[in-house]
Scaffold this active site. Structure first.
Site, PDB file in Angstrom:
ATOM      1  N   GLN A 169      72.480  57.693  43.010  1.00 39.61           N
ATOM      2  CA  GLN A 169      71.041  57.606  43.425  1.00 39.61           C
ATOM      3  C   GLN A 169      71.183  56.699  44.675  1.00 39.61           C
ATOM      4  O   GLN A 169      70.353  56.819  45.655  1.00 39.61           O
ATOM      5  CB  GLN A 169      70.373  56.742  42.360  1.00 39.61           C
ATOM      6  CG  GLN A 169      69.817  57.408  41.392  1.00 39.61           C
ATOM      7  CD  GLN A 169      70.750  57.417  39.968  1.00 39.61           C
ATOM      8  OE1 GLN A 169      71.847  56.845  40.254  1.00 39.61           O
ATOM      9  NE2 GLN A 169      70.179  57.415  38.804  1.00 39.61           N
ATOM     10  N   ASP A 216      66.097  47.169  35.278  1.00 46.48           N
ATOM     11  CA  ASP A 216      65.175  47.795  34.319  1.00 46.48           C
ATOM     12  C   ASP A 216      64.637  46.999  33.137  1.00 46.48           C
ATOM     13  O   ASP A 216      63.702  47.283  32.692  1.00 46.48           O
ATOM     14  CB  ASP A 216      66.197  48.811  33.628  1.00 46.48           C
ATOM     15  CG  ASP A 216      66.887  50.065  34.684  1.00 46.48           C
ATOM     16  OD1 ASP A 216      67.669  49.820  35.581  1.00 46.48           O
ATOM     17  OD2 ASP A 216      65.973  50.925  34.761  1.00 46.48           O
TER      18      ASP A 216
END
Lengths: 368, 368
Positions: free
Chosen positions: A207, A248
């Site tokens: 990513q 996260d």
């Protein structure tokens, strides 16, 4: 942020026809920039599931617009049942995304105030737009707080760029605008502070290479792609001034679950006296958890993500190539936990705090 | 070690015709196992240059056999000049490989004893074979020393495999046989000690995924491929008992230059109380250097190695895919330096020592 010189968000209502939701098709990035149009809640469910849209903040906003599309579709006589089914369908698309359920519930509450389907449709539109605006606004604030940390370093090295290392994509593509880790970077860039970003490629899904490099390039922020292995060497040689990553999940004691490999960069930052910042919206805190290494469940994903890498092939199309022998077994944990002792500061939309329980509850007294 | 059940070295003289040198074509690994035949010094120069053969020990042995092939070709009347040119050509193939010049000089000295070309040819053959045998013998010893460390851990967890993490390929493919980091692993496996190896893929060139995974698989050693990002998480969760890597250069104070990313694993090992071992032949020491971070030059390689990854495509051929936007800049340092304070022990063919100047000179008193 900008794409090819023009300001964009990741999701919006089509100009001139607000019955259509437009999104950046993230499955095509970085090799093509395409806008996808969604006109039904089924379209939106598919887009979330197949990762046309991805990232915590953007998934929440997408759920909001998904409920709005559902309200447009819902038949007058079965409005309530249709919306209940839409809510269930949206929640089921990515069951571990906390923002999804939260956004759907918020939409249901907003719509409940209306008495007629027509009224409910207007309420749904306004609530979806507000939800997206709020996400963007949070990260604008986060960016301003974080920019102060970059400005501090810039003052100590006048005329030279502040070198910032980041891991994965905690950029505007994962939210509605600005991003978490990138918000301070974009804010500094806009304020004329010279910055340069070291972009970890972030195996296995890359990513960093595909999304962070793309968005920084489009917005005009100087950056350089490196392998995940390189950060320690850069830090040993004074080539990194600070690390900023997203998160996260963050426990009440400040332990940070983030993309696998974050912990290794935090160790290198500590070993070289470099500050390690974690940028996150308040919704990423999990106040119910203490010791993150012991208590945060770490998703294990398919081995094929490790055994194969995809990219643009010589023929111009996307190809997936196998990097190991046919029979090599692989394992693939998605996240790791960086203990709070390695985190210099947490950067939230509310402000900046140390990574420990007392400081976190001082910023969030209502959670205590 | 074994390939498909049959013992191999990386380089040898063809059975029945010792005028032909055979090597494993490492350019075809891991997707095909092919033997290349070399019948001239020009063939050998090409094989070293294009990395058909690679790795410190194997390059040295290849130079030895290259000089032997040169001796076979050299015309009677110009024997000396031909050999001098061959020596220069071989040395120029990979100028930074220290073993190359060393092996060539050793071959010249061996040949010098002969008086006739025929005699010199026999001497060259014997010297080349001896050089390869000696390389293998060194690593057999290194393996025995290192196996004791694995056996120690095995005793503490009876019936369970010793989990060893390694980075890059310091395996038998980089030498004539056994390998450096892998020698203790193969020795333990042969001795019936249960081992399991976590293989870092080792971006950017993925030598872990393509070479280490292949050789462990062929020899039947249990192993699992992971991304370079994963090791810290594994160590936090008790899934790694020891780290063993090779080395490209080690200073007299014990600082270790090795494939980029080794330093990050050493930090994680230290943070989790896991021993970090570095296996190396004596020839890898550079006794002239002290502080490795300050003094070991780190090669910067082409950015394309970061921007592209190659592997086996769906059509079965090898394809290189681009993982970032067309315009993304990248940088690519090949090595990093792990400070001696993070290294538990150095494992050499002479024995095991601490990573500090006193201990190293105790093992190598002649270098003091």
């Amino acid at each position: 942020m900008k794409v090819d010189g023009k300001p964009y968000r990741t999701i919006w209502l089509r100009e001139g026809d607000d019955r259509v939701v437009q999104v950046i098709d993230q499955l095509r990035l970085p090799h093509a920039f395409e806008i996808a149009e969604l006109i039904s809640v089924a379209d939106m469910c598919r887009a979330i599931k197949n990762m046309t849209v991805r990232g915590a903040g953007l998934i929440g906003a997408s759920a909001g617009f998904g409920m709005y599309l559902a309200a447009l579709e819902a038949p007058e006589q079965d409005f309530h049942d249709f919306m209940r089914q839409a809510a269930a369908d949206l929640k089921a698309t990515r069951p571990t995304a906390a923002n999804l359920a939260w956004a759907v519930e918020r939409m249901l509450a907003a719509i409940a105030v209306g008495t007629t389907p027509a009224q409910k449709r207007r309420l749904a539109r306004d609530a979806a737009v507000a939800l997206a605006d709020e996400d963007a606004e949070h990260f604008r604030h986060l960016g301003e707080h974080g920019m102060a940390l970059i400005a501090d370093i810039a003052r100590r090295k006048p005329g030279k760029p502040v070198n910032i290392l980041t891991h994965c994509n905690a950029g505007w593509l994962a939210f509605v605008d600005f991003g978490s880790a990138t918000a301070p970077i974009y804010a500094a860039h806009e304020a004329g502070i010279p910055v340069h970003v070291w972009v970890d490629e972030t195996r296995p899904r890359n990513q960093g290479a595909s999304l962070t490099a793309w968005e920084l390039g489009q917005h005009g922020v100087p950056h350089t792609l490196i392998t995940d292995n390189a950060g320690g060497h850069l830090m040993q040689h004074g080539l990194v001034d600070m690390v900023i990553t997203g998160a996260d999940r963050v426990t009440r004691s400040g332990d940070v679950a983030n993309k696998i490999g974050t912990y290794l960069k935090a160790l290198a930052a500590r070993d070289n006296g470099i500050p390690m910042y974690v940028a996150l919206p308040s919704s990423t805190f999990d106040f119910s958890l203490g010791d993150g290494v012991a208590s945060i469940p770490i998703e294990e994903r398919g081995a094929e993500e490790v055994r194969f890498i995809s990219g643009k092939a010589s023929h111009g199309g996307i190809e997936s190539v196998q990097i190991c022998p046919d029979t090599t077994p692989a394992r693939n944990w998605g996240f790791d936990v960086t203990p709070a002792r390695l985190v210099t500061k947490l950067i939230c939309e509310r402000g900046i705090c140390d990574a420990n329980e007392a400081a976190i509850f001082a910023l969030f007294p209502q959670e205590k």
